[in-house]
Design an enzyme around this catalytic site. Structure first.
Site, PDB file in Angstrom:
ATOM      1  N   HIS A 482       0.825  -1.208   0.000  1.00 45.81           N
ATOM      2  CA  HIS A 482       0.000   0.000   0.000  1.00 45.81           C
ATOM      3  C   HIS A 482       0.864   1.266   0.000  1.00 45.81           C
ATOM      4  CE1 HIS A 482      -3.524   2.515   1.150  1.00 45.81           C
ATOM      5  NE2 HIS A 482      -2.575   3.240   1.709  1.00 45.81           N
ATOM      6  N   GLU A 483       1.758   1.348   0.961  1.00 46.03           N
ATOM      7  CA  GLU A 483       2.573   2.560   1.061  1.00 46.03           C
ATOM      8  C   GLU A 483       3.466   2.716  -0.159  1.00 46.03           C
ATOM      9  OE1 GLU A 483       1.835   4.814   3.090  1.00 46.03           O
ATOM     10  OE2 GLU A 483       0.511   3.566   4.311  1.00 46.03           O
ATOM     11  N   HIS A 486       1.702   4.597  -2.834  1.00 43.77           N
ATOM     12  CA  HIS A 486       1.849   6.054  -2.702  1.00 43.77           C
ATOM     13  C   HIS A 486       3.220   6.487  -3.224  1.00 43.77           C
ATOM     14  CE1 HIS A 486      -1.787   6.828  -0.432  1.00 43.77           C
ATOM     15  NE2 HIS A 486      -1.426   6.066   0.589  1.00 43.77           N
ATOM     16  N   HIS A 489       3.287   6.787  -6.871  1.00 46.81           N
ATOM     17  CA  HIS A 489       2.586   8.001  -7.305  1.00 46.81           C
ATOM     18  C   HIS A 489       3.571   9.182  -7.303  1.00 46.81           C
ATOM     19  CE1 HIS A 489      -1.709   9.978  -6.959  1.00 46.81           C
ATOM     20  NE2 HIS A 489      -1.183  10.131  -8.138  1.00 46.81           N
TER      21      HIS A 489
END
Ligand code: ZN
Length: 699
Positions: A482-483, A486, A489
């Protein structure tokens, strides 16, 4: 401005912030920074930024893209440099000195922002540019047009059009709110450290895996306990050790330590802080012309209105609770097999959920953990998936350092072997680190200034004793992916303007790319590579992999309910006028309970993922009235996962399309248009309902 100040006059040229770092990718020279460097750097940075903006708004030339938008984006570099480094450090490795600087600087930063945004000169300059665009005198590219649109919206939202008296009140409110948020974060970290459960009799740890016992012993030693085991707390309500501890009385103690954080009285009690925060946010929203704070927040997201937010939460809540009740019935049966007549309590949930999972799927965390060793999960899972999708490769840079020995630095290379940026990661829990897991930008990618991204992930994994491997739970594996979503991104951002870089997107959209990246944890090709026994080198048995996939729906009732309960609490605190909010700390728990009951989500065995008194996201972080964004963006996520499936999954072509149409664009356009370009249509909610087990008729 009559006299142009020498902007860095009172900033010692020897301080590490005076100029951009000369290290690769402008990685800050963390070791050179001392606590006393920050305040002067902030002061000089704010002065420089204000002078630069004043020069832009006072420019006698007609407004153009270059002399207005580009000039604004170029302004404030010193402030950006120090702020990104500072807030990364206070969240991940704070100290009393840094806490003091933060308390001093936070309200001054709020005042600085107000000085710029509440000045009618900036609004006038932006309006003048807009008028020239409308008249056809200036033609803006799409990213500049979007920047002008968002800047004009931001100054309006800040209150630039209000009468001077109201502006004065706003300035005061903004300063006080920022101070309270800082205090909440600092009190919560201290309280969470304090509330850790010290166990003095090893028998009380029955059921806990040997590596967890060793980590608990190391944690106790780290805090100066010569004997004993310290069960440190994660931020959320349900503590990981509850899935293993056999002794019911110990589970109860651990659970109560977790859920009473912030409401025990004493110096770290957070109730007075959150009450004042909720009231002041409500007052500010009213001044700005909104019914309440949640309405003010929603209009800036892709949701637009609290009616839309409430409709979504209200649609999901009853089905989620119905699922949680079904799960509870199965768990209570398992509990009663051992404790006849017992009623299932919140502290029984994790243990018996694992027990039932074991019965139904012959799988539990204790079995899985030896196959989930951190180094392999990172290299052969997280990095491998990014290589297959985007062609990225990663090389450890032992010559580059973070702010703590646990921080690792990796150089990230693009498919053509050119350097793309740096990825920093800091895995372990410690007393100086705020709980949770998060991504920070340390340098935001932008072509305007030729800056390449430096992106950081922080985690709170209990640290094993020296020399021992770090074995993860399945939740921790998902959090790693998940992290890193980010981080991608930020790393794959390819925009011109700094303010549109990477994760600079609406709050209820920002979780979308990170949630999409979670799916690769379970992709057979990825899982097959990283899920390898840390001692024997054997791959995880194929039937377990299969079971891991099919067992994903098990526990969704719990997960969705605890999440929605927290999202509903967030809305409850922020969909109130000042008069409708409680004033007395003794009323906090009753307010919370009433909000959960009214929403039909009160179910004692499943407390909210965060109770109000330790809800860092909304009272210390930037998610106030925005916690709903996780499920809001999960609609896009689940729909995009369908898109990947339809197109063959883990393939470069898919990664490249996702990168080109979505990740690389950051906030340089309307993000929902970017989504529609990728998907070819508006988002659909069906895939989310299926994933969370919410579309089956209740039985
Ligand atoms: Zn996230």
């Amino acid at each position: 401005m009559s006299d142009r100040p020498d902007l860095t006059a009172h900033l010692d040229e020897a301080t590490p912030f005076a100029a951009a770092s000369t290290l690769p990718y402008a990685l800050p020279d963390f070791a050179a920074v001392r606590p006393e460097h920050y305040l002067p750097a902030f002061e000089a940075g704010m002065a420089e930024h204000r002078a630069q903006v004043a020069a832009i708004t006072a420019d006698p030339e007609p407004a153009t893209e270059e002399n207005t938008l580009v000039a604004l984006e170029r302004a404030g570099r010193l402030l950006t440099r120090v702020a990104l480094e500072f807030f990364n450090r206070t969240s991940a490795h704070t100290s009393p000195e840094l806490d003091a600087v933060e308390a001093e600087v936070a309200p001054r930063l709020a005042a600085h922002r107000d000085a710029i945004y509440l000045d009618p000169a900036l609004a006038a300059r932006l309006d003048a540019l807009d008028a020239r665009v409308s008249a056809g005198e200036v033609v803006l590219g799409p990213d500049a047009a979007w920047l002008l649109h968002t800047l004009r919206k931001d100054v309006r939202r800040a209150g630039v059009a209000l009468p001077e008296e109201a502006k004065a009140e706003l300035r005061e409110l903004n300063g006080r709110i920022t101070t309270l948020e800082t205090s909440f974060g600092q009190a919560l970290l201290a309280e969470t450290n304090d509330a850790a459960l010290l166990v003095t009799d090893e028998a009380e740890l029955e059921g806990l895996a040997p590596e967890s016992v060793a980590a608990a012993r190391a944690a106790a030693a780290g805090r100066g306990h010569e004997t004993g085991w310290l069960l440190e707390l994660q931020l959320y309500s349900q503590q990981p050790a509850l899935a293993a501890l056999r002794r019911r009385d110990v589970r109860e103690r651990l659970h109560l330590a977790s859920v009473t954080r912030g409401l025990r009285g004493g110096e770290h009690d957070t109730r007075a802080l959150l009450l004042e925060l909720a009231r002041l946010r409500a007052r500010r929203a009213r001044l700005l012309g909104y019914a309440h704070h949640a309405a003010y927040v929603a209009v800036d997201g892709t949701a637009r209105t609290t009616e839309a937010v409430n409709a979504m939460l209200g649609r999901l809540a009853p089905a989620a609770v119905a699922n949680a009740r079904k799960e509870a019935a199965a768990l209570e049966q398992a509990l009663r097999a051992e404790e006849p007549g017992a009623t299932l309590e919140a502290w029984d949930w994790s243990l018996y959920a694992e027990r039932v999972r074991q019965e139904r799927f012959a799988l539990d965390d204790a079995l899985l953990r030896p196959y989930l060793e951190l180094e392999r999960v990172l290299r052969d899972g997280v990095f491998f998936a990014a290589e297959r999708l985007y062609g990225l490769t990663f090389a450890r840079r032992e010559d580059l350092h973070g702010y703590h020995p646990d921080v690792r630095v990796y150089e990230v290379f693009d498919a053509d072997s050119s350097g793309l940026g740096l990825f920093l990661v800091d895995f372990y829990q410690r007393e100086s680190k705020h709980r949770g897991a998060w991504m920070n930008e340390i340098v935001a990618q932008n072509r305007l200034l030729g800056e390449r991204p430096v992106i950081m992930n922080n985690h709170n994994i209990p640290k094993p004793p020296a020399g021992e491997p770090t074995l993860l739970t399945w939740d921790e594996v998902e959090t790693l992916f998940h992290e890193f979503g980010h981080a991608l991104h930020g790393l794959l951002s390819d925009v011109r303007f700094p303010s549109q870089s990477g994760t600079e997107v609406p709050r209820d959209f920002v979780e979308f790319p990170s949630q999409v990246n979670e799916i690769w944890a379970l992709d057979p090709e990825v899982l097959g590579r990283y899920a390898v026994h840390h001692e024997t080198g054997e791959p995880m048995p194929a039937e377990w992999v299969e079971k891991l996939v099919v067992s994903q729906l098990w526990g969704e009732g719990f997960k969705t309910t605890e999440y929605l309960a927290a999202a509903i609490l967030d809305q409850a605190w922020h969909q109130r006028t000042e008069d409708e909010l409680p004033r007395d700390v003794a009323e906090v728990e009753a307010f919370e309970q009433r909000a959960l009951e009214e929403a039909g989500i009160a179910f004692a065995p499943v407390p909210p993922r965060y109770r109000s008194t330790y809800f860092q996201h909304i009272f210390a972080g930037g998610y106030s009235a925005g916690y709903y964004g996780y499920i809001w963006s999960e609609v896009l996520d689940a729909d995009t996962v369908e898109w990947f499936r339809e197109n063959g999954g883990l393939r470069r072509e898919n990664g490249d399309a996702f990168r080109r149409l979505l990740l690389s664009r950051g906030g340089s356009m309307d993000v929902m248009d970017a989504f529609r370009e990728l998907r070819g249509r508006d988002p659909e909610i069906g895939p989310l309902l299926t994933r969370r087990g919410l579309d089956a008729p209740a039985d």
